[in-house]
Design a protein around this motif. Structure first.
Motif, PDB file in Angstrom:
ATOM      1  N   TYR A   8     -48.020   8.723 -92.883  1.00  0.00           N
ATOM      2  CA  TYR A   8     -48.868   8.714 -91.692  1.00  0.00           C
ATOM      3  C   TYR A   8     -49.320  10.123 -91.297  1.00  0.00           C
ATOM      4  O   TYR A   8     -50.457  10.325 -90.888  1.00  0.00           O
ATOM      5  CB  TYR A   8     -48.128   8.082 -90.514  1.00  0.00           C
ATOM      6  CG  TYR A   8     -47.877   6.600 -90.677  1.00  0.00           C
ATOM      7  CD1 TYR A   8     -48.933   5.697 -90.711  1.00  0.00           C
ATOM      8  CD2 TYR A   8     -46.583   6.107 -90.800  1.00  0.00           C
ATOM      9  CE1 TYR A   8     -48.693   4.338 -90.852  1.00  0.00           C
ATOM     10  CE2 TYR A   8     -46.340   4.756 -90.944  1.00  0.00           C
ATOM     11  CZ  TYR A   8     -47.396   3.868 -90.972  1.00  0.00           C
ATOM     12  OH  TYR A   8     -47.165   2.521 -91.116  1.00  0.00           O
ATOM     13  N   LYS A   9     -48.400  11.092 -91.377  1.00  0.00           N
ATOM     14  CA  LYS A   9     -48.692  12.485 -91.064  1.00  0.00           C
ATOM     15  C   LYS A   9     -48.182  13.343 -92.224  1.00  0.00           C
ATOM     16  O   LYS A   9     -47.071  13.126 -92.711  1.00  0.00           O
ATOM     17  CB  LYS A   9     -48.034  12.917 -89.750  1.00  0.00           C
ATOM     18  CG  LYS A   9     -48.512  12.144 -88.523  1.00  0.00           C
ATOM     19  CD  LYS A   9     -49.962  12.464 -88.199  1.00  0.00           C
ATOM     20  CE  LYS A   9     -50.432  11.712 -86.953  1.00  0.00           C
ATOM     21  NZ  LYS A   9     -51.844  12.054 -86.598  1.00  0.00           N
ATOM     22  N   TRP A  59     -46.467  18.040 -87.948  1.00  0.00           N
ATOM     23  CA  TRP A  59     -45.958  16.673 -87.771  1.00  0.00           C
ATOM     24  C   TRP A  59     -45.993  15.967 -89.112  1.00  0.00           C
ATOM     25  O   TRP A  59     -47.048  15.840 -89.734  1.00  0.00           O
ATOM     26  CB  TRP A  59     -46.817  15.942 -86.747  1.00  0.00           C
ATOM     27  CG  TRP A  59     -46.356  14.542 -86.395  1.00  0.00           C
ATOM     28  CD1 TRP A  59     -45.201  13.929 -86.759  1.00  0.00           C
ATOM     29  CD2 TRP A  59     -47.063  13.600 -85.581  1.00  0.00           C
ATOM     30  NE1 TRP A  59     -45.129  12.665 -86.227  1.00  0.00           N
ATOM     31  CE2 TRP A  59     -46.262  12.440 -85.502  1.00  0.00           C
ATOM     32  CE3 TRP A  59     -48.296  13.642 -84.917  1.00  0.00           C
ATOM     33  CZ2 TRP A  59     -46.668  11.298 -84.791  1.00  0.00           C
ATOM     34  CZ3 TRP A  59     -48.701  12.517 -84.205  1.00  0.00           C
ATOM     35  CH2 TRP A  59     -47.883  11.363 -84.137  1.00  0.00           C
ATOM     36  N   ALA A  65     -44.702  12.354 -90.974  1.00  0.00           N
ATOM     37  CA  ALA A  65     -44.229  11.002 -90.676  1.00  0.00           C
ATOM     38  C   ALA A  65     -44.438  10.103 -91.885  1.00  0.00           C
ATOM     39  O   ALA A  65     -45.545  10.029 -92.428  1.00  0.00           O
ATOM     40  CB  ALA A  65     -44.949  10.424 -89.460  1.00  0.00           C
ATOM     41  N   SER A  66     -43.368   9.443 -92.322  1.00  0.00           N
ATOM     42  CA  SER A  66     -43.477   8.491 -93.426  1.00  0.00           C
ATOM     43  C   SER A  66     -42.611   7.273 -93.132  1.00  0.00           C
ATOM     44  O   SER A  66     -41.606   7.351 -92.422  1.00  0.00           O
ATOM     45  CB  SER A  66     -43.051   9.135 -94.752  1.00  0.00           C
ATOM     46  OG  SER A  66     -41.665   9.456 -94.734  1.00  0.00           O
ATOM     47  N   LYS A  67     -43.028   6.142 -93.685  1.00  0.00           N
ATOM     48  CA  LYS A  67     -42.316   4.873 -93.446  1.00  0.00           C
ATOM     49  C   LYS A  67     -41.911   4.261 -94.779  1.00  0.00           C
ATOM     50  O   LYS A  67     -42.684   4.260 -95.735  1.00  0.00           O
ATOM     51  CB  LYS A  67     -43.220   3.893 -92.683  1.00  0.00           C
ATOM     52  CG  LYS A  67     -42.517   2.597 -92.276  1.00  0.00           C
ATOM     53  CD  LYS A  67     -43.437   1.707 -91.438  1.00  0.00           C
ATOM     54  CE  LYS A  67     -44.549   1.113 -92.261  1.00  0.00           C
ATOM     55  NZ  LYS A  67     -45.368   0.151 -91.488  1.00  0.00           N
ATOM     56  N   LEU A 119     -38.928   4.629 -90.012  1.00  0.00           N
ATOM     57  CA  LEU A 119     -39.962   5.630 -89.771  1.00  0.00           C
ATOM     58  C   LEU A 119     -39.270   6.982 -89.619  1.00  0.00           C
ATOM     59  O   LEU A 119     -38.477   7.179 -88.695  1.00  0.00           O
ATOM     60  CB  LEU A 119     -40.757   5.294 -88.516  1.00  0.00           C
ATOM     61  CG  LEU A 119     -41.852   6.300 -88.115  1.00  0.00           C
ATOM     62  CD1 LEU A 119     -42.938   6.367 -89.185  1.00  0.00           C
ATOM     63  CD2 LEU A 119     -42.458   5.934 -86.764  1.00  0.00           C
ATOM     64  N   HIS A 120     -39.576   7.897 -90.533  1.00  0.00           N
ATOM     65  CA  HIS A 120     -38.954   9.224 -90.543  1.00  0.00           C
ATOM     66  C   HIS A 120     -39.994  10.246 -90.110  1.00  0.00           C
ATOM     67  O   HIS A 120     -41.078  10.343 -90.708  1.00  0.00           O
ATOM     68  CB  HIS A 120     -38.443   9.556 -91.943  1.00  0.00           C
ATOM     69  CG  HIS A 120     -37.924  10.947 -92.085  1.00  0.00           C
ATOM     70  ND1 HIS A 120     -36.757  11.366 -91.489  1.00  0.00           N
ATOM     71  CD2 HIS A 120     -38.414  12.032 -92.756  1.00  0.00           C
ATOM     72  CE1 HIS A 120     -36.547  12.647 -91.784  1.00  0.00           C
ATOM     73  NE2 HIS A 120     -37.546  13.070 -92.547  1.00  0.00           N
ATOM     74  N   GLU A 121     -39.681  11.049 -89.074  1.00  0.00           N
ATOM     75  CA  GLU A 121     -40.622  12.028 -88.549  1.00  0.00           C
ATOM     76  C   GLU A 121     -39.949  13.395 -88.420  1.00  0.00           C
ATOM     77  O   GLU A 121     -38.776  13.482 -88.050  1.00  0.00           O
ATOM     78  CB  GLU A 121     -41.144  11.599 -87.185  1.00  0.00           C
ATOM     79  CG  GLU A 121     -41.922  10.290 -87.186  1.00  0.00           C
ATOM     80  CD  GLU A 121     -42.243   9.834 -85.774  1.00  0.00           C
ATOM     81  OE1 GLU A 121     -43.343  10.127 -85.284  1.00  0.00           O
ATOM     82  OE2 GLU A 121     -41.363   9.182 -85.161  1.00  0.00           O
ATOM     83  N   ARG A 146     -35.731   9.471 -86.328  1.00  0.00           N
ATOM     84  CA  ARG A 146     -35.697   8.319 -87.236  1.00  0.00           C
ATOM     85  C   ARG A 146     -35.648   7.042 -86.393  1.00  0.00           C
ATOM     86  O   ARG A 146     -34.772   6.893 -85.534  1.00  0.00           O
ATOM     87  CB  ARG A 146     -34.502   8.395 -88.177  1.00  0.00           C
ATOM     88  CG  ARG A 146     -34.673   9.436 -89.274  1.00  0.00           C
ATOM     89  CD  ARG A 146     -33.754   9.190 -90.436  1.00  0.00           C
ATOM     90  NE  ARG A 146     -34.213   9.880 -91.624  1.00  0.00           N
ATOM     91  CZ  ARG A 146     -33.736   9.653 -92.839  1.00  0.00           C
ATOM     92  NH1 ARG A 146     -32.791   8.743 -93.013  1.00  0.00           N
ATOM     93  NH2 ARG A 146     -34.205  10.303 -93.883  1.00  0.00           N
TER      94      ARG A 146
END
Length: 238
Positions: A121-122, A135, A137-139, A150-152, A182
């Motif tokens: 995502y990011k 930033w 972000a991956s899922k 969801l890991h950010e 998370r």
């Protein structure tokens, strides 16, 4: 078990690169440059793999290996960081675009020990502008069936100063504060559970990531050795 790990590494060395890139890679040693103004603090852009051996100096038996190398396909050159457990098991891999050093692909090994390409995502993990927070972000699949994770990572620049690693090596480094969040999502029950934490991450000039630690330093990983591929295989196949 040791033979299995050694065999797995040989197979992995031949196949993992193909997971990321679908072109032919030259056997020649190539040099690359990045347009990211902070690239001097990133990993060396080298086609010859280097293995960074990190040890948790707060818990001396805990360690981690990062295999770092550059490849090139039709899209362009990329730097890949593969993260391994002490026994040689692959945990995840991050593919950075060399031009800007943004993340292009992220892969994790999921709960059934399969390589899974995450939903990205990011894509900013290493900063282009030190005045701006990055930033990432991956899922991907959660550790429990029917859940996703969801890991950010939110990264802010803190300081630029000297740091010590690899025994007595000193270099100028960028210090960042990372907020890691998370979130476990269950799409069937429509519930979620969030956990956050803070850590400091250190990138040294000419080396890249050399340390990361929690606020109270109960976790404190530091770069202990830089190994060749041959040296690393000998260590984890014992």
């Amino acid at each position: 078990m040791k033979k299995w790990v050694f065999f797995g590494l040989l197979v992995l060395g031949a196949t993992l690169t193909g997971w990321f890139v679908k072109g032919c890679v030259s056997d020649e040693t190539l040099t690359y440059t990045s347009k990211n103004p902070n690239a001097a603090y990133f990993y060396p852009l080298d086609t010859i793999p280097k293995i960074y051996h990190y040890r948790d100096i707060a818990n001396g038996l805990d360690e981690e290996f990062h295999r770092i190398y550059t490849v090139e396909d039709a899209v362009g050159p990329h730097l890949i960081v593969e993260v391994y457990a002490p026994d040689g098991r692959l945990r995840e891999a991050i593919n950075y675009n060399i031009d800007s050093l943004v993340v292009q692909d992220h892969m994790v090994v999921n709960r059934v020990q399969s390589k899974e390409k995450t939903v990205l995502y990011k894509n900013q993990l290493f900063p282009f502008d030190l005045q701006k927070e990055t930033w990432f972000a991956s899922k991907f699949s959660g550790v429990v069936d029917s859940t996703v994770l969801l890991h950010e990572v939110f990264r802010k620049f803190q300081n630029r100063k000297q740091t010590v690693f690899l025994g007595k090596t000193k270099a100028e480094a960028l210090f960042f504060q990372d907020k890691i969040r998370r979130t476990v999502l269950n799409p069937f029950t429509r519930t979620e559970r969030e956990v956050t934490g803070l850590q400091t991450t250190v990138f040294a000039k000419g080396y890249g990531l050399v340390a990361w630690y929690s606020r109270n330093k109960t976790i404190h990983y530091r770069l202990e050795r830089v190994l060749t591929q041959k040296e690393w295989v000998k260590i984890i196949s014992r």
